[in-house]
Write a protein that holds these residues in place. Structure first.
Motif, PDB file in Angstrom:
ATOM      1  N   TRP A  50       1.593   9.229   7.315  1.00 12.52           N
ATOM      2  CA  TRP A  50       1.347   7.795   7.141  1.00 12.52           C
ATOM      3  C   TRP A  50       2.681   7.105   6.840  1.00 12.52           C
ATOM      4  O   TRP A  50       3.017   6.846   5.661  1.00 12.52           O
ATOM      5  CB  TRP A  50       0.357   7.544   5.994  1.00 12.52           C
ATOM      6  N   PRO A  51       3.463   6.818   7.849  1.00 13.03           N
ATOM      7  CA  PRO A  51       4.782   6.191   7.607  1.00 13.03           C
ATOM      8  C   PRO A  51       4.677   4.828   6.931  1.00 13.03           C
ATOM      9  O   PRO A  51       5.547   4.464   6.137  1.00 13.03           O
ATOM     10  CB  PRO A  51       5.374   6.065   9.020  1.00 13.03           C
ATOM     11  N   ASP A  52       3.622   4.090   7.234  1.00  5.05           N
ATOM     12  CA  ASP A  52       3.451   2.772   6.630  1.00  5.05           C
ATOM     13  C   ASP A  52       3.018   2.927   5.180  1.00  5.05           C
ATOM     14  O   ASP A  52       2.041   3.626   4.875  1.00  5.05           O
ATOM     15  CB  ASP A  52       2.408   1.967   7.413  1.00  5.05           C
ATOM     16  N   LEU A  53       3.735   2.264   4.247  1.00  6.97           N
ATOM     17  CA  LEU A  53       3.480   2.452   2.819  1.00  6.97           C
ATOM     18  C   LEU A  53       2.072   2.031   2.432  1.00  6.97           C
ATOM     19  O   LEU A  53       1.389   2.730   1.678  1.00  6.97           O
ATOM     20  CB  LEU A  53       4.501   1.657   2.003  1.00  6.97           C
ATOM     21  N   ALA A  54       1.595   0.897   2.936  1.00 13.96           N
ATOM     22  CA  ALA A  54       0.263   0.413   2.571  1.00 13.96           C
ATOM     23  C   ALA A  54      -0.814   1.382   3.038  1.00 13.96           C
ATOM     24  O   ALA A  54      -1.752   1.698   2.294  1.00 13.96           O
ATOM     25  CB  ALA A  54       0.031  -0.976   3.157  1.00 13.96           C
ATOM     26  N   ARG A  55      -0.690   1.879   4.267  1.00 16.02           N
ATOM     27  CA  ARG A  55      -1.674   2.840   4.780  1.00 16.02           C
ATOM     28  C   ARG A  55      -1.595   4.145   3.999  1.00 16.02           C
ATOM     29  O   ARG A  55      -2.619   4.794   3.753  1.00 16.02           O
ATOM     30  CB  ARG A  55      -1.433   3.100   6.267  1.00 16.02           C
ATOM     31  N   ARG A  56      -0.369   4.534   3.640  1.00 13.89           N
ATOM     32  CA  ARG A  56      -0.216   5.775   2.883  1.00 13.89           C
ATOM     33  C   ARG A  56      -0.905   5.670   1.529  1.00 13.89           C
ATOM     34  O   ARG A  56      -1.570   6.615   1.076  1.00 13.89           O
ATOM     35  CB  ARG A  56       1.271   6.100   2.717  1.00 13.89           C
ATOM     36  N   ARG A  57      -0.772   4.550   0.866  1.00 16.48           N
ATOM     37  CA  ARG A  57      -1.437   4.374  -0.416  1.00 16.48           C
ATOM     38  C   ARG A  57      -2.945   4.449  -0.284  1.00 16.48           C
ATOM     39  O   ARG A  57      -3.629   5.099  -1.082  1.00 16.48           O
ATOM     40  CB  ARG A  57      -1.019   3.037  -1.026  1.00 16.48           C
ATOM     41  N   ARG A  58      -3.489   3.777   0.717  1.00 15.61           N
ATOM     42  CA  ARG A  58      -4.953   3.806   0.908  1.00 15.61           C
ATOM     43  C   ARG A  58      -5.429   5.217   1.221  1.00 15.61           C
ATOM     44  O   ARG A  58      -6.464   5.668   0.719  1.00 15.61           O
ATOM     45  CB  ARG A  58      -5.355   2.841   2.024  1.00 15.61           C
ATOM     46  N   ALA A  59      -4.658   5.925   2.054  1.00 21.36           N
ATOM     47  CA  ALA A  59      -5.052   7.287   2.406  1.00 21.36           C
ATOM     48  C   ALA A  59      -5.019   8.205   1.193  1.00 21.36           C
ATOM     49  O   ALA A  59      -5.920   9.038   0.996  1.00 21.36           O
ATOM     50  CB  ALA A  59      -4.132   7.819   3.504  1.00 21.36           C
ATOM     51  N   LEU A  60      -3.982   8.060   0.372  1.00 15.00           N
ATOM     52  CA  LEU A  60      -3.896   8.896  -0.823  1.00 15.00           C
ATOM     53  C   LEU A  60      -5.002   8.566  -1.818  1.00 15.00           C
ATOM     54  O   LEU A  60      -5.506   9.456  -2.509  1.00 15.00           O
ATOM     55  CB  LEU A  60      -2.525   8.737  -1.473  1.00 15.00           C
ATOM     56  N   GLU A  61      -5.378   7.307  -1.928  1.00 15.20           N
ATOM     57  CA  GLU A  61      -6.501   6.945  -2.800  1.00 15.20           C
ATOM     58  C   GLU A  61      -7.773   7.645  -2.352  1.00 15.20           C
ATOM     59  O   GLU A  61      -8.536   8.161  -3.175  1.00 15.20           O
ATOM     60  CB  GLU A  61      -6.683   5.432  -2.804  1.00 15.20           C
ATOM     61  N   ARG A  62      -8.021   7.657  -1.033  1.00 14.79           N
ATOM     62  CA  ARG A  62      -9.210   8.356  -0.520  1.00 14.79           C
ATOM     63  C   ARG A  62      -9.102   9.858  -0.774  1.00 14.79           C
ATOM     64  O   ARG A  62     -10.079  10.512  -1.148  1.00 14.79           O
ATOM     65  CB  ARG A  62      -9.377   8.083   0.976  1.00 14.79           C
ATOM     66  N   LEU A  63      -7.898  10.393  -0.570  1.00 15.81           N
ATOM     67  CA  LEU A  63      -7.701  11.826  -0.771  1.00 15.81           C
ATOM     68  C   LEU A  63      -7.962  12.223  -2.218  1.00 15.81           C
ATOM     69  O   LEU A  63      -8.645  13.207  -2.502  1.00 15.81           O
ATOM     70  CB  LEU A  63      -6.277  12.204  -0.358  1.00 15.81           C
TER      71      LEU A  63
END
Length: 481
Positions: free
Chosen positions: A176-189
């Motif tokens: 997830w190179p995009d920071l905003a998408r990475r944060r959302r993905a990590l929250e789900r994880l």
């Protein structure tokens, strides 16, 4: 230095001390505690003091620190990056602080916020994850209290989780190179099953779950829900396990029995949905099949579900049946035991379930319905020198009394009925087996109540410590009025 109340706030940071010299001035117990905190940082630890206490002396002998013998000399700080004054001599501590100031070395002075230029916080450590708490040096006991509370909320799985995420940090950034998408993905994880697997020491499965979450279609898998069967104990919220308390703070939905006390439910996450699926004798408000279906439905929708049961989930709590349903549906689950009614009610009534002189074994028995009573091995239950604990038996006390006496248990065997055990309204009724049903009616004993039969039950009259003294043949005040 200005007083903490007048000063600007301290700047919090974590220092990399690898290969750097840290000087601890003092050789007693306080210095030993500071050295212990420094171990594992990679720092070169130098302790300056005329003599060392046994713990520090052993560390020096083992090569864990360097000892400079003698009274403090400012030249000790010439190569230091950090210094700690840990003596019981205020003059020496001040000299260390002044020497550090002259050399631009950060100095911590134990228990002296005025002299200290750097404060050592109270810490919660979980592997590479550290939480530091500071009161600015003005209220160390408050910082300690906060640390103790945080200790109960963050278990060792947080350390394992931090290690896993650190190890795969570059993979996460690449996925997830995009920071905003990475944060959302990590929250789900992090909301998924990963931490639960680590908590249960299923590290291989945790790695697989992490790998799956990083795949293009892994978001749905990461959002899969989880069910925790949690024992709420007998009612006293203080008897909850730390793991139960943590799960209550993480839950999205709580399905609770009618026997779960309001005090326990108040400890749950404020915005969690609470659903009563309670059952009481003669009032099956929620069929078990409906509860099972609800567990699967909620977890399949990605919810973190706590199935909160009075007592222990695996002692007459139908927890095994619910796990079988979850297993068949492919739902991730865990079980947190609770203090079962027999142990809790006996303890709060002052009754030891086993005793060298009176009972060498304990039997847990359900007296919930006529069918269950008909299948019991009454000759075995009637044997002497054992303690019987009957669950859910208030409505069938006459049958229990008759069967035990008929199969050879002495009519003079002591019993204790513990109503609302461990709760403020606890009552204990004592007597002998021949008067069991009579005394239960006389005192209007209601569910939830546990029946304890055996010689140990008589000890409630002398060993009681919680609530009112046990009742016997005397007519209760409500009846006397």
């Amino acid at each position: 230095m200005p007083s903490p109340a007048a000063a600007d706030r301290l700047f919090a940071l974590f220092a990399d001390l690898r290969g750097r010299t840290v000087v601890v001035v003092g050789g007693g117990a306080v210095a030993a505690r500071k050295v212990e905190a420094l171990r594992g940082t990679g720092a070169r630890i130098v302790v300056g003091a005329p003599a060392l206490d046994p713990a520090l002396a052993q560390l020096a002998a083992d090569g864990g620190l360097e000892h400079v013998e003698g009274r403090f000399d400012p030249r000790w700080l010439d190569e230091a990056w950090l210094a700690i004054a840990a003596t019981d001599d205020a003059a020496i501590n001040r000299a260390v602080a002044e020497a550090g100031e002259a050399r631009r070395v950060w100095v911590n002075v134990v228990d002296d916020a005025e002299l200290a230029r750097v404060h050592l916080p109270a810490r919660v450590e979980r592997g590479p994850l550290q939480i530091a708490i500071s009161s600015g040096g003005g209220a160390p006991m408050l910082a300690r209290l906060v640390r103790e509370r945080l200790e109960t909320q963050f278990d060792e799985s947080f350390g394992a989780l931090a290690t896993l995420l650190s190890r795969h940090r570059e993979r996460v950034r690449a996925r997830w190179p995009d920071l905003a998408r990475r944060r959302r993905a990590l929250e789900r994880l992090l909301a998924g099953p990963l931490q639960g697997l680590l908590r249960r020491h299923r590290h291989i499965e945790a790695e697989r779950a992490f790998d799956l979450a990083l795949k293009p279609d892994g978001d749905a898998a990461a959002a899969r829900g989880h069910v925790a069967l949690v024992g709420a104990g007998p009612g006293d919220a203080g008897l909850l396990t730390l793991r139960a308390l943590r799960l209550l703070g993480e839950a999205d939905v709580i399905l609770h029995d009618s026997l779960v006390s309001a005090e326990v439910l108040q400890l749950a996450r404020r915005d969690a949905t609470r659903i009563s699926v309670g059952k009481r004798a003669g009032d099956h408000a929620t069929p078990q099949e409906q509860t099972n279906a609800l567990l699967v439905e909620l977890a399949s929708a990605g919810r973190r579900v706590v199935r909160l049961k009075g007592g222990d989930p695996f002692v007459f709590g139908r927890g095994g049946e619910e796990l079988e349903v979850l297993r068949a549906a492919g739902i991730d689950y865990e079980v947190v035991p609770g203090i079962t009614a027999a142990a809790a009610c006996a303890a709060y009534a002052g009754i030891p379930l086993t005793h060298r002189d009176h009972a060498q074994s304990v039997r847990l028995v359900t007296a919930h319905a006529k069918d269950s009573l008909d299948t019991l091995d009454w000759p075995a239950l009637a044997q002497e020198r054992q303690t019987l604990a009957f669950y859910m038996g208030v409505a069938r006390l006459d049958v229990v009394q008759a069967q035990l006496i008929a199969h050879g248990r002495s009519p003079g065997t002591p019993f204790a009925l513990v109503e609302n055990g461990s709760r403020p309204e606890q009552r204990v009724v004592n007597g002998t087996l021949t008067d069991l049903s009579h005394l239960a009616r006389l005192h209007a004993v209601q569910s939830p109540a546990l029946l304890i039969v055996g010689e140990v039950a008589a000890l409630a009259t002398t060993l009681h410590w919680f609530g009112a003294a046990p009742l016997g043949d005397a007519v209760p005040l409500a009846h006397a009025a």
